[in-house]
Design a protein around this motif. Structure first.
Motif, short mmCIF file in Angstrom:
data_model
loop_
_atom_site.label_atom_id
_atom_site.label_comp_id
_atom_site.label_asym_id
_atom_site.label_seq_id
_atom_site.Cartn_x
_atom_site.Cartn_y
_atom_site.Cartn_z
N TRP A 76 -59.07 38.70 -46.38
CA TRP A 76 -59.74 38.57 -45.08
C TRP A 76 -59.99 39.95 -44.48
N LEU A 77 -59.00 40.83 -44.55
CA LEU A 77 -59.15 42.18 -44.01
C LEU A 77 -60.28 42.94 -44.71
N SER A 78 -60.41 42.75 -46.01
CA SER A 78 -61.43 43.48 -46.77
C SER A 78 -62.85 43.09 -46.37
N ARG A 79 -63.00 41.97 -45.68
CA ARG A 79 -64.33 41.51 -45.24
C ARG A 79 -64.65 41.93 -43.81
N ARG A 80 -63.79 42.70 -43.19
CA ARG A 80 -64.06 43.15 -41.82
C ARG A 80 -65.08 44.29 -41.82
N HIS A 81 -65.80 44.42 -40.71
CA HIS A 81 -66.86 45.41 -40.60
C HIS A 81 -66.69 46.27 -39.34
N THR A 82 -67.45 47.35 -39.30
CA THR A 82 -67.45 48.24 -38.15
C THR A 82 -67.75 47.46 -36.87
N ASP A 83 -67.05 47.81 -35.81
CA ASP A 83 -67.18 47.24 -34.46
C ASP A 83 -66.45 45.91 -34.28
N GLU A 84 -65.92 45.33 -35.34
CA GLU A 84 -65.03 44.19 -35.18
C GLU A 84 -63.67 44.70 -34.69
N THR A 85 -62.84 43.79 -34.19
CA THR A 85 -61.53 44.19 -33.70
C THR A 85 -60.42 43.51 -34.49
N LEU A 86 -59.26 44.17 -34.52
CA LEU A 86 -58.07 43.64 -35.18
C LEU A 86 -56.91 43.68 -34.20
N ASP A 87 -56.08 42.65 -34.26
CA ASP A 87 -54.85 42.59 -33.47
C ASP A 87 -53.76 43.31 -34.27
N VAL A 88 -53.30 44.44 -33.73
CA VAL A 88 -52.38 45.31 -34.47
C VAL A 88 -51.10 45.52 -33.67
N LEU A 89 -49.97 45.48 -34.36
CA LEU A 89 -48.66 45.76 -33.77
C LEU A 89 -48.06 46.97 -34.48
N GLY A 90 -47.60 47.96 -33.71
CA GLY A 90 -47.00 49.13 -34.34
C GLY A 90 -46.84 50.27 -33.35
N PRO A 91 -46.45 51.45 -33.79
CA PRO A 91 -45.97 51.70 -35.16
C PRO A 91 -44.58 51.13 -35.36
N LEU A 92 -44.29 50.71 -36.57
CA LEU A 92 -43.03 50.05 -36.90
C LEU A 92 -42.24 50.83 -37.94
N GLY A 93 -40.92 50.64 -37.92
CA GLY A 93 -40.05 51.24 -38.92
C GLY A 93 -39.72 52.70 -38.65
N HIS A 94 -38.89 53.23 -39.54
CA HIS A 94 -38.51 54.64 -39.49
C HIS A 94 -39.27 55.40 -40.57
N GLY A 95 -39.83 56.53 -40.21
CA GLY A 95 -40.62 57.31 -41.13
C GLY A 95 -39.82 58.38 -41.86
N PHE A 96 -40.55 59.31 -42.48
CA PHE A 96 -39.94 60.39 -43.26
C PHE A 96 -39.44 61.50 -42.36
N ASP A 97 -38.36 62.13 -42.77
CA ASP A 97 -37.89 63.37 -42.16
C ASP A 97 -38.63 64.51 -42.86
#
Length: 252
Positions: A76-97
């Protein structure tokens, strides 16, 4: 604290037959993100669970994610196009030192995109080692060459770069570069285990970003539990996804 927002797609492109890239206007979410963290993306109204996707790069309000189609959600994500919107939660987790002047950044398969964010934050001081199954799965090479001190590539079938696995290149680089401060790796578990072993043999600290299936993304469920060397289980989504290599039970 994670941020939930509707993000407009600024750019959508297909990188190879298997991988897609979406660049989002993510505002404060992008500005808060650190290398190694991920986002949780809602993939259509009919799918209850979000999909965890690593952060490939950030620049001001822009956040880039790169993914392969692995199921209905990413299709489904691969079919999204410019100017569409996505519901996003983040940033999540612990990153690199990222402390340490010279780092060796290792990515394999879909673990390659988040490593780009690492080398860009290192501002030319990081060496990149990238592994792909074959040349048709290679991605982001021009970006890595622009951002890294050096770039080495390996492929399972020898169709691009060195024929073999990335741990052989890691051993070669650690043998030739005596002042490497640490190894940072993201990719499938067998690759991470081999890279961690190579780093340990060279006496160089190693951090690994674990790839596990996730449900909630915030530590409330047990889907992404990972066994540690001390016998305890930790959540990859909340406690990771980045761990010190010696923390992980590689024999599980």
């Amino acid at each position: 604290m994670p941020i939930q927002r509707e993000c407009t797609i600024m750019r959508a492109e297909k990188l190879n037959p298997f991988a897609w890239s979406l660049t989002l206007d993510a505002g404060e979410l992008a500005r808060a993100a650190l290398p190694g963290q991920f986002i949780h993306v809602k993939c259509g109204d009919s799918r209850l669970l979000r999909r965890p996707i690593s952060i490939c790069d950030t620049d001001g309000n822009c956040l880039r994610m790169v993914f392969e189609v692995r199921g209905e959600g990413t299709a489904w994500l691969s079919r999204r196009h410019t100017d569409e919107t996505l519901d996003v939660l983040g940033p999540l987790g612990h990153g690199f030192d990222l402390s340490g002047r010279k780092l060796l950044a290792v990515g394999g398969g879909i673990g390659v995109p988040p490593i780009l964010n690492v080398v860009r934050h290192c501002k030319g001081e990081a060496h990149a080692i990238l592994g792909f199954r074959s040349v048709d799965r290679a991605m982001l090479l021009d970006e890595f060459r622009a951002a890294s001190s050096t770039v080495s590539v390996a492929s399972d079938d020898g169709s691009i770069g060195t024929h073999g696995f990335v741990d052989a290149l890691v051993r070669e680089k650690l043998k030739g570069e005596r002042d490497v401060a640490g190894v940072l790796a993201c990719g499938p578990r067998p690759m991470l285990r081999a890279v961690a072993k190579a780093a340990a043999e060279a006496g160089v600290p190693c951090q690994v970003s674990m790839e596990e299936r996730m449900g909630c993304g915030v530590g409330a469920c047990l889907v992404c539990a990972c066994k540690m060397a001390d016998g305890a289980y930790r959540h990859v989504c909340k406690d990771g996804p980045v761990f010190r290599a010696e923390e992980v039970d590689w024999d599980e």
